[in-house]
Motif scaffolding. Sequence first.
Motif, PDB file in Angstrom:
ATOM      1  N   VAL A   1      29.820  35.078  40.683  1.00 21.04           N
ATOM      2  CA  VAL A   1      30.837  34.898  39.640  1.00 21.04           C
ATOM      3  C   VAL A   1      32.054  35.750  39.950  1.00 21.04           C
ATOM      4  CG1 VAL A   1      31.346  35.319  37.191  1.00 21.04           C
ATOM      5  CG2 VAL A   1      29.086  34.506  37.866  1.00 21.04           C
ATOM      6  N   ASP A   2      33.226  35.182  39.766  1.00 20.35           N
ATOM      7  CA  ASP A   2      34.449  35.996  39.807  1.00 20.35           C
ATOM      8  C   ASP A   2      35.469  35.375  38.862  1.00 20.35           C
ATOM      9  OD1 ASP A   2      35.430  38.314  41.973  1.00 20.35           O
ATOM     10  OD2 ASP A   2      37.069  37.281  40.932  1.00 20.35           O
ATOM     11  N   LEU A   3      36.329  36.251  38.362  1.00 17.40           N
ATOM     12  CA  LEU A   3      37.369  35.795  37.439  1.00 17.40           C
ATOM     13  C   LEU A   3      38.563  35.219  38.186  1.00 17.40           C
ATOM     14  CD1 LEU A   3      38.602  35.752  34.568  1.00 17.40           C
ATOM     15  CD2 LEU A   3      39.155  38.162  34.837  1.00 17.40           C
ATOM     16  N   SER A   4      38.748  35.650  39.419  1.00 14.56           N
ATOM     17  CA  SER A   4      39.977  35.284  40.136  1.00 14.56           C
ATOM     18  C   SER A   4      39.755  34.031  40.981  1.00 14.56           C
ATOM     19  CB  SER A   4      40.417  36.437  41.036  1.00 14.56           C
ATOM     20  OG  SER A   4      39.624  36.459  42.203  1.00 14.56           O
TER      21      SER A   4
ATOM     22  N   ARG B   1      31.668  47.299  42.712  1.00 19.93           N
ATOM     23  CA  ARG B   1      33.107  47.511  42.849  1.00 19.93           C
ATOM     24  C   ARG B   1      33.914  46.634  41.901  1.00 19.93           C
ATOM     25  NH1 ARG B   1      33.028  48.177  49.414  1.00 19.93           N
ATOM     26  NH2 ARG B   1      32.731  45.941  49.415  1.00 19.93           N
ATOM     27  N   MET B   2      33.403  46.396  40.698  1.00 20.07           N
ATOM     28  CA  MET B   2      34.193  45.574  39.785  1.00 20.07           C
ATOM     29  C   MET B   2      34.379  46.145  38.386  1.00 20.07           C
ATOM     30  SD  MET B   2      32.433  43.824  37.234  1.00 20.07           S
ATOM     31  CE  MET B   2      33.547  42.476  36.958  1.00 20.07           C
ATOM     32  N   MET B   3      33.410  46.874  37.822  1.00 20.45           N
ATOM     33  CA  MET B   3      33.531  47.209  36.394  1.00 20.45           C
ATOM     34  C   MET B   3      34.765  48.046  36.073  1.00 20.45           C
ATOM     35  SD  MET B   3      30.262  49.757  35.995  1.00 20.45           S
ATOM     36  CE  MET B   3      30.717  50.983  34.820  1.00 20.45           C
TER      37      MET B   3
ATOM     38  N   HIS C   1      37.558  47.707  37.242  1.00 17.19           N
ATOM     39  CA  HIS C   1      38.748  46.857  37.264  1.00 17.19           C
ATOM     40  C   HIS C   1      38.837  45.975  36.023  1.00 17.19           C
ATOM     41  CE1 HIS C   1      39.728  48.309  41.147  1.00 17.19           C
ATOM     42  NE2 HIS C   1      38.690  47.770  41.756  1.00 17.19           N
ATOM     43  N   THR C   2      37.996  46.238  35.040  1.00 15.92           N
ATOM     44  CA  THR C   2      38.062  45.484  33.783  1.00 15.92           C
ATOM     45  C   THR C   2      38.602  46.419  32.693  1.00 15.92           C
ATOM     46  OG1 THR C   2      35.817  46.079  33.082  1.00 15.92           O
ATOM     47  CG2 THR C   2      36.033  44.149  34.492  1.00 15.92           C
ATOM     48  N   PRO C   3      39.112  45.860  31.602  1.00 13.08           N
ATOM     49  CA  PRO C   3      39.735  46.731  30.583  1.00 13.08           C
ATOM     50  C   PRO C   3      38.740  47.689  29.934  1.00 13.08           C
ATOM     51  CG  PRO C   3      40.061  44.378  30.067  1.00 13.08           C
ATOM     52  CD  PRO C   3      39.304  44.433  31.347  1.00 13.08           C
TER      53      PRO C   3
ATOM     54  N   GLY D   1      32.940  37.209  48.530  1.00 13.23           N
ATOM     55  CA  GLY D   1      31.538  36.936  48.831  1.00 13.23           C
ATOM     56  C   GLY D   1      30.941  37.838  49.894  1.00 13.23           C
ATOM     57  N   ASP D   2      31.552  38.999  50.140  1.00 12.15           N
ATOM     58  CA  ASP D   2      30.981  39.913  51.145  1.00 12.15           C
ATOM     59  C   ASP D   2      29.540  40.262  50.771  1.00 12.15           C
ATOM     60  OD1 ASP D   2      33.593  39.841  51.937  1.00 12.15           O
ATOM     61  OD2 ASP D   2      33.914  42.013  51.929  1.00 12.15           O
ATOM     62  N   ASP D   3      29.340  40.569  49.495  1.00 12.64           N
ATOM     63  CA  ASP D   3      27.990  40.959  49.066  1.00 12.64           C
ATOM     64  C   ASP D   3      27.087  39.741  48.879  1.00 12.64           C
ATOM     65  OD1 ASP D   3      29.026  43.497  49.062  1.00 12.64           O
ATOM     66  OD2 ASP D   3      29.310  43.586  46.893  1.00 12.64           O
TER      67      ASP D   3
ATOM     68  N   TYR E   1      44.375  38.909  34.313  1.00 17.32           N
ATOM     69  CA  TYR E   1      44.733  40.154  35.002  1.00 17.32           C
ATOM     70  C   TYR E   1      44.179  40.251  36.425  1.00 17.32           C
ATOM     71  CZ  TYR E   1      40.007  41.745  33.894  1.00 17.32           C
ATOM     72  OH  TYR E   1      38.649  41.844  33.816  1.00 17.32           O
ATOM     73  N   SER E   2      43.328  39.329  36.838  1.00 18.35           N
ATOM     74  CA  SER E   2      42.707  39.471  38.162  1.00 18.35           C
ATOM     75  C   SER E   2      43.489  38.776  39.281  1.00 18.35           C
ATOM     76  CB  SER E   2      41.269  38.948  38.125  1.00 18.35           C
ATOM     77  OG  SER E   2      41.301  37.550  38.045  1.00 18.35           O
ATOM     78  N   ALA E   3      44.745  38.399  39.007  1.00 20.84           N
ATOM     79  CA  ALA E   3      45.518  37.646  40.014  1.00 20.84           C
ATOM     80  C   ALA E   3      45.719  38.435  41.314  1.00 20.84           C
ATOM     81  CB  ALA E   3      46.864  37.240  39.425  1.00 20.84           C
ATOM     82  N   SER E   4      45.797  39.766  41.233  1.00 22.56           N
ATOM     83  CA  SER E   4      45.992  40.531  42.474  1.00 22.56           C
ATOM     84  C   SER E   4      44.788  40.354  43.398  1.00 22.56           C
ATOM     85  CB  SER E   4      46.210  42.017  42.178  1.00 22.56           C
ATOM     86  OG  SER E   4      45.041  42.601  41.628  1.00 22.56           O
ATOM     87  N   PHE E   5      43.611  40.221  42.784  1.00 20.50           N
ATOM     88  CA  PHE E   5      42.409  39.996  43.606  1.00 20.50           C
ATOM     89  C   PHE E   5      42.442  38.604  44.221  1.00 20.50           C
ATOM     90  CE2 PHE E   5      40.899  43.272  40.615  1.00 20.50           C
ATOM     91  CZ  PHE E   5      40.521  44.228  41.530  1.00 20.50           C
ATOM     92  N   GLY E   6      42.837  37.621  43.415  1.00 22.22           N
ATOM     93  CA  GLY E   6      42.957  36.261  43.952  1.00 22.22           C
ATOM     94  C   GLY E   6      43.875  36.273  45.167  1.00 22.22           C
TER      95      GLY E   6
ATOM     96  N   ASP F   1      34.587  34.936  33.274  1.00 26.57           N
ATOM     97  CA  ASP F   1      34.946  36.305  32.922  1.00 26.57           C
ATOM     98  C   ASP F   1      33.675  37.089  32.593  1.00 26.57           C
ATOM     99  OD1 ASP F   1      35.914  38.642  31.790  1.00 26.57           O
ATOM    100  OD2 ASP F   1      37.508  37.626  30.671  1.00 26.57           O
ATOM    101  N   ALA F   2      33.554  38.283  33.163  1.00 28.53           N
ATOM    102  CA  ALA F   2      32.375  39.115  32.906  1.00 28.53           C
ATOM    103  C   ALA F   2      32.222  39.435  31.425  1.00 28.53           C
ATOM    104  CB  ALA F   2      32.483  40.408  33.706  1.00 28.53           C
ATOM    105  N   SER F   3      33.301  39.331  30.671  1.00 30.94           N
ATOM    106  CA  SER F   3      33.197  39.631  29.246  1.00 30.94           C
ATOM    107  C   SER F   3      32.716  38.407  28.456  1.00 30.94           C
ATOM    108  CB  SER F   3      34.545  40.112  28.697  1.00 30.94           C
ATOM    109  OG  SER F   3      35.458  39.039  28.699  1.00 30.94           O
TER     110      SER F   3
ATOM    111  N   PHE G   1      45.641  47.351  49.888  1.00 30.69           N
ATOM    112  CA  PHE G   1      46.241  46.522  48.829  1.00 30.69           C
ATOM    113  C   PHE G   1      45.364  46.566  47.583  1.00 30.69           C
ATOM    114  CE2 PHE G   1      47.020  42.484  46.677  1.00 30.69           C
ATOM    115  CZ  PHE G   1      48.404  42.374  46.708  1.00 30.69           C
ATOM    116  N   ASP G   2      44.068  46.506  47.792  1.00 31.90           N
ATOM    117  CA  ASP G   2      43.083  46.538  46.699  1.00 31.90           C
ATOM    118  C   ASP G   2      43.177  47.848  45.916  1.00 31.90           C
ATOM    119  OD1 ASP G   2      40.324  47.479  45.726  1.00 31.90           O
ATOM    120  OD2 ASP G   2      39.903  45.375  46.103  1.00 31.90           O
ATOM    121  N   ALA G   3      43.496  48.929  46.621  1.00 25.38           N
ATOM    122  CA  ALA G   3      43.597  50.224  45.934  1.00 25.38           C
ATOM    123  C   ALA G   3      44.848  50.297  45.065  1.00 25.38           C
ATOM    124  CB  ALA G   3      43.607  51.347  46.966  1.00 25.38           C
TER     125      ALA G   3
END
Length: 339
Positions: free
Chosen positions: A128-131, A170-172, A174-176, A111-113, A58-63, A152-154, A287-289
Amino acid sequence: MTQLVARACGPEAAQGSGFSDADGNPLSWVGDTLVDQDGRTAAVLRDGVVDFIRSENYSASFGYQWNKTRAVVARDGQMQRVHFAEMDLRTGFHERDLSGLRCLEIGAGLGDDTSYLLARGIGSVTAVDLSESIFRAARVIDDPRVRFVRADASRLPFPASSFDLVVCHRMMMHTPHPAATLARAARMVRPGGLLFAHSYHRSSYFLGSAKYKYRWLTTRLPRPLLWNTLRLAGPVLRWGTVRLTKQFGQKGADFAHRWSPWVIQGPHMTAGLDRRTMLARELQVSFDALTPRFDLPMYADDFVDLVEGLGFSIERLERRPWFPLWAVARKKEFADEHA
Ligand SMILES: C[S@@+](CC[C@H](N)C(=O)[O-])C[C@H]1O[C@@H](n2cnc3c(N)ncnc32)[C@H](O)[C@@H]1O
């Protein structure tokens, strides 16, 4: 090869330690592959990233957004200044000594942070990132203190309590299951260690924002179509918001917040940026929103209860209705383990 692993993943990974499978058993390196005790492949080293992900998710939009954007904090001194100032405000990390701390950053994006943590003297970061964004992050950040992991964070591939600091910015939402995501992140913090948690805020101010009117459509549109439409329409939408605000003050700004899909960054986030960079940043933010599959904000009380319920004492908190929620919290020495 040992050298490449050492650069990409840090000496820990080069020695074959620091990663575990879902049962908590250690994984070890065989060439470019991380294998479990039965010799099954858990991850492969690819373009400087330890990659645990096998399938589309599901994280393809972030990629898409992080690989497309021209607004790269890690490469732009002025963007760094504004981003780092914002992060100082949120975390207060500029007032702490981070040297020697092992940090896990979950949902690192581009990697901004990660850049921020490095600039504030962190001992090491596991980003770590899923995308697919993590591959670009690995290209734009070159620092021996960072290892890049696609996971995956899960299903975090690290032993519990193995980090001094976990950053979940800015990630939790965006997870299910945001609360479960934070619980898994919290599990990685050692007793006495720190957690930086952030969530979108389920306040009437945020629920009224334009994205929640359009997401039913924009999450379904082909990404290149939405990206290019925003890119072309953005300057006009921006001009409209500025005009409205000049003419009607706060009422005009509120109207734009409710109806314009173009997210204008506040002056503190754009100070000193040239127009091209500012528009590139706002394009990525807009776009992120509009595109993530999940966007699940939280009530402030639930956020506080969640962090405290995971065994943390909050040391710094933002919960005003027109801001997102964030907290810096310390794990109690005898905090229960949470699954
Ligand atoms: C809005 S971006 C934030 C990126 C970065 N933290 C920042 O503030 O610039 C959210 C990131 O979380 C990542 N993400 C979403 N779900 C994830 C998961 N289950 N595991 C790891 N990363 C995830 C996305 O791929 C995306 O890059």
